[in-house]
Design an enzyme around this catalytic site. Structure first.
Site, PDB file in Angstrom:
ATOM      1  N   GLY A  51       0.540  -1.336   0.022  1.00 51.56           N
ATOM      2  CA  GLY A  51       0.116  -0.178  -0.246  1.00 51.56           C
ATOM      3  C   GLY A  51       0.790   1.303  -0.003  1.00 51.56           C
ATOM      4  CE  LYS A 153       7.003  -4.104 -10.900  1.00 48.73           C
ATOM      5  NZ  LYS A 153       7.308  -4.296  -9.633  1.00 48.73           N
TER       6      LYS A 153
HETATM    7  C1  SAM Z   1       5.338  -4.976  -6.377  1.00 43.23           C
HETATM    8  S1  SAM Z   1       4.032  -5.474  -5.389  1.00 43.23           S
HETATM    9  C2  SAM Z   1       3.217  -3.658  -5.271  1.00 43.23           C
HETATM   10  C3  SAM Z   1       3.717  -2.797  -4.352  1.00 43.23           C
HETATM   11  C4  SAM Z   1       2.782  -1.501  -4.400  1.00 43.23           C
HETATM   12  N1  SAM Z   1       2.790  -0.744  -5.699  1.00 43.23           N
HETATM   13  C5  SAM Z   1       3.236  -0.767  -2.922  1.00 43.23           C
HETATM   14  O1  SAM Z   1       3.590   0.329  -3.326  1.00 43.23           O
HETATM   15  O2  SAM Z   1       2.871  -1.147  -1.930  1.00 43.23           O
HETATM   16  C6  SAM Z   1       2.972  -6.045  -6.685  1.00 43.23           C
HETATM   17  C7  SAM Z   1       1.833  -6.395  -6.012  1.00 43.23           C
HETATM   18  O3  SAM Z   1       0.987  -7.159  -7.295  1.00 43.23           O
HETATM   19  C8  SAM Z   1       0.119  -8.141  -6.691  1.00 43.23           C
HETATM   20  N2  SAM Z   1      -0.235  -9.027  -7.796  1.00 43.23           N
HETATM   21  C9  SAM Z   1       0.254  -9.853  -8.667  1.00 43.23           C
HETATM   22  N3  SAM Z   1      -0.436 -10.520  -9.477  1.00 43.23           N
HETATM   23  C10 SAM Z   1      -1.721  -9.971  -9.396  1.00 43.23           C
HETATM   24  C11 SAM Z   1      -2.815 -10.173 -10.063  1.00 43.23           C
HETATM   25  N4  SAM Z   1      -2.982 -11.033 -11.072  1.00 43.23           N
HETATM   26  N5  SAM Z   1      -4.121  -9.419  -9.525  1.00 43.23           N
HETATM   27  C12 SAM Z   1      -3.872  -8.426  -8.827  1.00 43.23           C
HETATM   28  N6  SAM Z   1      -2.672  -8.249  -7.922  1.00 43.23           N
HETATM   29  C13 SAM Z   1      -1.560  -9.040  -8.422  1.00 43.23           C
HETATM   30  C14 SAM Z   1       0.986  -8.863  -5.869  1.00 43.23           C
HETATM   31  O4  SAM Z   1       0.048  -9.581  -4.884  1.00 43.23           O
HETATM   32  C15 SAM Z   1       1.830  -7.610  -5.238  1.00 43.23           C
HETATM   33  O5  SAM Z   1       1.112  -7.256  -3.828  1.00 43.23           O
END
Ligand code: SAM
Length: 197
Positions: A51, A153
């Site tokens: 978050g 990204k």
């Molecule tokens: C790098 S983290 C994001 C960090 C966030 N931007 C932050 O600032 O806290 C990537 C996120 O993408 C989510 N994710 C991966 N595949 C996904 C999907 N198919 N649908 C929704 N979320 C997904 C993961 O659970 C993870 O929490």
């Protein structure tokens, strides 16, 4: 925890400033350079957990704006009036219905910080990156207003050309940018897309 993480200046800074992840500095930097988000915007953040993007997006849009975060995993509660989160897979979510349930019109901006699980096998990873990209693009097609902005990204791959071409069809201006907080060893880059056609 690995020592390089503890020594990482962005990790330390995020801890000190109360942000949930170091990735917040990527978004701050992109926004300072490209002016993607404004006060009063409705923003959808794809892959929002834990978050840190939500924390800063909440400030950027202010009280008159709204932020909807979606993640396949639970997102720890964020006590901000203008932020709502839901647990869902963005490959399956009905985004228009969801916006309706929140009483919101289409979004002014969409951010996406999702990384697919990478295997290290080039062909497999390129296919996963492209599959995820196409799902995100569907969300953008359905949920982003004309004129809206989009940050996603991605990773340097053989499908990068095709991703760029698809984004250029949809947006007036498409830039590729690697913010200072993005680790040099990572092939991660961000596409910053302005003005949905
Ligand atoms: C790098 S983290 C994001 C960090 C966030 N931007 C932050 O600032 O806290 C990537 C996120 O993408 C989510 N994710 C991966 N595949 C996904 C999907 N198919 N649908 C929704 N979320 C997904 C993961 O659970 C993870 O929490």
């Amino acid at each position: 925890m690995a020592r390089f993480v503890l020594k990482d200046p962005f990790y330390k800074k995020a801890k000190e400033e109360g942000f949930r992840a170091r990735s917040v500095y990527k978004l701050k930097d992109i926004d300072a350079k490209y002016h993607v988000i404004k006060k009063g915007d409705i923003v959808i953040d794809l892959g929002c957990s834990p978050g840190s993007f939500l924390q800063v997006l909440s400030d950027m849009v202010g009280e008159s704006g709204s932020v909807i975060g979606i993640d396949i995993l639970p997102t720890p509660a964020l006590p901000r009036k203008n932020v709502k989160t839901i647990q869902a897979d963005i490959r399956e979510v009905d985004i228009v219905k969801l916006l309706g349930e929140f009483g919101l019109a289409r979004a002014d901006a969409i951010t996406c910080d999702i990384a697919p699980n990478l295997s290290g096998i080039r062909e497999v990873d390129d296919a996963r990156i492209e599959e995820l990209f196409l799902s995100v693009l569907n969300v953008v097609t359905d949920a982003l207003k004309p004129g809206g902005n989009f940050i996603i990204k991605s990773f340097s791959t053989t499908v990068q050309k095709s991703i760029t071409a698809q984004l250029q069809k949809k947006f007036t201006k498409v830039s590729q940018y690697k913010p200072p907080a993005s680790r040099a060893v990572s092939s991660e880059i961000f596409f910053v897309c302005l003005g949905k056609k």
